[in-house]
Design an enzyme around this catalytic site. Structure first.
Site, PDB file in Angstrom:
ATOM      1  N   ARG A   1       0.737  -0.881  -0.044  1.00  0.00           N
ATOM      2  CA  ARG A   1      -0.021  -0.053  -0.216  1.00  0.00           C
ATOM      3  C   ARG A   1       0.888   1.228  -0.219  1.00  0.00           C
ATOM      4  NH1 ARG A   1      -4.170  -1.929   4.805  1.00  0.00           N
ATOM      5  NH2 ARG A   1      -5.192  -3.775   3.440  1.00  0.00           N
TER       6      ARG A   1
ATOM      7  N   ASP B   1       2.340   4.885  -0.231  1.00  0.00           N
ATOM      8  CA  ASP B   1       1.630   5.919   0.131  1.00  0.00           C
ATOM      9  C   ASP B   1       1.649   7.323  -0.778  1.00  0.00           C
ATOM     10  OD1 ASP B   1       1.531   5.306   2.987  1.00  0.00           O
ATOM     11  OD2 ASP B   1       3.664   6.127   3.086  1.00  0.00           O
TER      12      ASP B   1
ATOM     13  N   TYR C   1      12.356  -2.055  -1.907  1.00  0.00           N
ATOM     14  CA  TYR C   1      12.329  -0.856  -2.217  1.00  0.00           C
ATOM     15  C   TYR C   1      13.574  -0.036  -2.393  1.00  0.00           C
ATOM     16  CZ  TYR C   1       7.345  -0.545  -0.495  1.00  0.00           C
ATOM     17  OH  TYR C   1       6.076  -0.634  -0.198  1.00  0.00           O
TER      18      TYR C   1
ATOM     19  N   ARG D   1      10.974   5.368   4.777  1.00  0.00           N
ATOM     20  CA  ARG D   1      11.301   6.844   4.597  1.00  0.00           C
ATOM     21  C   ARG D   1      11.791   7.457   6.036  1.00  0.00           C
ATOM     22  NH1 ARG D   1       5.912   9.197   3.102  1.00  0.00           N
ATOM     23  NH2 ARG D   1       6.832  11.258   3.482  1.00  0.00           N
TER      24      ARG D   1
END
Length: 245
Positions: A50, A52, A111, A198
């Protein structure tokens, strides 16, 4: 009923994120609308991650079930046609068994975070990378990563609104790579907390700038306190690059 696995590329800038929300357009809704446009079916589209608002994907995975008989080539072509003008592209479509689930069958998620590390502002890459004007010490950042690799309580690097049952996650890979004027963070785990990547990147950048020492990252992790986090990197440079099953 036939189940299809999709590999999807998208630019996250126009979207509130992957998941359908009331406050703006989502990637998930764009896909549902595209399926409805060519098949007439109102389907559930389940994604592997999911992402952002503003986060991109080079290889997001999703699955959906169709009643209408469909070849994978036709499905890919129809989706790509009806997804226009959204910056969303179906890279591949394949048939899978009913036991496949894009989210729950995933074993690893990868990622990549991209920084453009130069004094000059961004022109072409605005919104596609984080611009950091001052030089970054990647050796110091890689030293700090060693305190985060493995199984830990990542409460410090977890958004306060995170809905995960446990803050304990296992980072299998966390490296920092310098390529010309760009710096890449490569991160892999089975699953992640909300804003975990992040928050880690933002904190490591403080180390790269010389504002933190590597040991301060260890102390922040062990504090298990969101207030101890260094900085939350913007979504611009974050890409979901692969999902392994």
């Amino acid at each position: 009923m036939q189940r299809f696995k999709l590999t999807i590329e998208y630019d996250g800038r126009p979207f509130v994120g992957w998941q359908i929300q009331k406050n703006g357009p989502s990637v998930q809704q764009a896909l549902k609308d595209a399926v409805k446009a060519f098949s007439g079916e109102d389907v559930a589209v389940e994604g592997a991650g999911r992402t952002d608002r503003g986060v991109h994907a080079l290889a997001q995975t999703a699955h959906l079930d169709l009643k209408k008989p469909m070849t994978t080539d036709r499905l890919q072509g129809a989706l790509n046609y009806h997804l226009k003008p959204h910056p969303v592209t179906i890279l591949s479509a394949e048939t899978v068994g009913d036991d496949f689930h894009a989210r729950f069958s995933a074993r690893r998620r990868l990622y990549r975070y991209r920084i453009v590390n130069r004094r000059a502002r961004l022109s072409f890459d605005e919104g596609l990378a984080w611009h950091v004007a001052h030089p970054l010490n990647t050796d110091a950042m890689n030293e700090a990563t060693q305190y985060l690799i493995g199984k830990h309580d990542f409460t410090t690097f977890r958004h306060i609104a995170c809905q995960a049952r446990s803050p304990v996650k296992t980072l299998e890979l966390l490296t920092v790579e310098s390529v010309g004027t760009e710096v890449f963070f490569h991160v892999m785990a089975r699953s992640f907390l909300h804003h975990q990547v992040r928050s880690i990147v933002g904190t490591l950048v403080l180390v790269g700038l010389g504002k933190w020492q590597p040991l301060q990252v260890k102390a922040a992790l062990e504090a298990c306190d969101r207030c101890a986090v260094g900085y939350n990197a913007p979504p611009d440079g974050l890409y979901l690059t692969d999902v392994i099953y």
